[in-house]
Design a protein around this motif. Sequence first.
Motif, PDB file in Angstrom:
ATOM      1  N   ASN A 175     -51.650  50.530  16.955  1.00 49.15           N
ATOM      2  CA  ASN A 175     -51.206  49.406  17.789  1.00 49.15           C
ATOM      3  C   ASN A 175     -49.943  49.765  18.580  1.00 49.15           C
ATOM      4  N   ALA A 176     -49.053  50.540  17.894  1.00 54.11           N
ATOM      5  CA  ALA A 176     -47.836  50.979  18.616  1.00 54.11           C
ATOM      6  C   ALA A 176     -48.219  51.923  19.751  1.00 54.11           C
ATOM      7  N   ASP A 177     -49.182  52.849  19.456  1.00 53.23           N
ATOM      8  CA  ASP A 177     -49.635  53.759  20.503  1.00 53.23           C
ATOM      9  C   ASP A 177     -50.298  52.990  21.640  1.00 53.23           C
ATOM     10  N   GLN A 178     -51.055  51.925  21.288  1.00 52.53           N
ATOM     11  CA  GLN A 178     -51.710  51.151  22.336  1.00 52.53           C
ATOM     12  C   GLN A 178     -50.672  50.437  23.210  1.00 52.53           C
ATOM     13  N   ARG A 179     -49.613  49.985  22.585  1.00 45.25           N
ATOM     14  CA  ARG A 179     -48.538  49.350  23.362  1.00 45.25           C
ATOM     15  C   ARG A 179     -47.860  50.373  24.279  1.00 45.25           C
ATOM     16  N   ASP A 180     -47.674  51.629  23.716  1.00 41.81           N
ATOM     17  CA  ASP A 180     -47.086  52.687  24.541  1.00 41.81           C
ATOM     18  C   ASP A 180     -48.004  53.006  25.727  1.00 41.81           C
ATOM     19  N   ILE A 181     -49.325  53.017  25.440  1.00 40.04           N
ATOM     20  CA  ILE A 181     -50.278  53.280  26.528  1.00 40.04           C
ATOM     21  C   ILE A 181     -50.169  52.204  27.605  1.00 40.04           C
ATOM     22  N   ASN A 182     -50.126  50.956  27.160  1.00 38.71           N
ATOM     23  CA  ASN A 182     -50.015  49.852  28.128  1.00 38.71           C
ATOM     24  C   ASN A 182     -48.702  49.964  28.934  1.00 38.71           C
ATOM     25  N   HIS A 183     -47.643  50.353  28.221  1.00 41.71           N
ATOM     26  CA  HIS A 183     -46.356  50.511  28.900  1.00 41.71           C
ATOM     27  C   HIS A 183     -46.397  51.683  29.877  1.00 41.71           C
TER      28      HIS A 183
END
Length: 289
Positions: free
Chosen positions: A137-145
């Motif tokens: 989920n943290a990686d997905q947030r980084d991807i979105n960012h």
Amino acid sequence: MCVYKLIRGSVLGLMVAGLLAGGANAQSPDSSSRQKDIKKDKQDIREDKKDLSKDRADRNADQKDINTDNRDIKNDKKDIHQDNKDINGDKHDIHQDNKGINSDKTHLSKDRTDRNADQRDINHDQADLRKDRTDRNADQRDINHDKQDLKQDDRNYGANSPEAKADRRDLSKDRADRNADQRDINHDNADLTKDRTDRNADQKDINGDKKDLTADRKDGHNDVKDLKSDRKDRNQDVRDLDSDQKDLKQDRKDRNKDQKDINKDKKDLKADRKDLRKDRGAAAAPRKH
């Protein structure tokens, strides 16, 4: 002369008559005594026959009792032999039940250890899964960012700007991290599923072991009851055997006593018949004279 002869004849006649009368009077008491003896002998013979018949009946009854005692002793010995076989069988069953109980306890302990280990694995898998999901989920947030930064840098600096290139590298790295985390999640889910399957199988084994243990304990309890009952039966049969042997000894003693009585009765009967023949012969002798 004729008168003298007549007188002498009369005197002689009277003398002969007196002698005959005296002889008859002398023989009469002796004949009566012999008749009494004969009567007494016949009465003794009848009594001897009665005694002989009674003693034979007693002897035959004792022999029947002896035969019955022998059959009872044979049956008692057979029962004791069977009881001892049952006792040995019960002991063997109890031994087997105890072995089964010990084996069930060993299996139960092992299955509980396996179940507990599987449960620890499940807990560990769940912790790993939570961590991997958090990382994903943290990686997905980084991807979105990274996507937002790339879009903004493309608009502000151009697609070939150093900022845009750096954002693409960050986006690629975060996607790789996100994908790795997803693979870890998938692996954790597979491990969790497997560990839960193992844990459930171990729990089934535990339930089966408990059931086997309960059944073996019940069998052991029943076998102990059977052993107690068979020992009680064996002890009763031993007491019956002892009692039958005492009865046999007493019946043989009674039979032997009755046989002695029979032999004595035969001897008495023979003696009384001899006396009867003797008295009859004595009574018949004067009549011949």
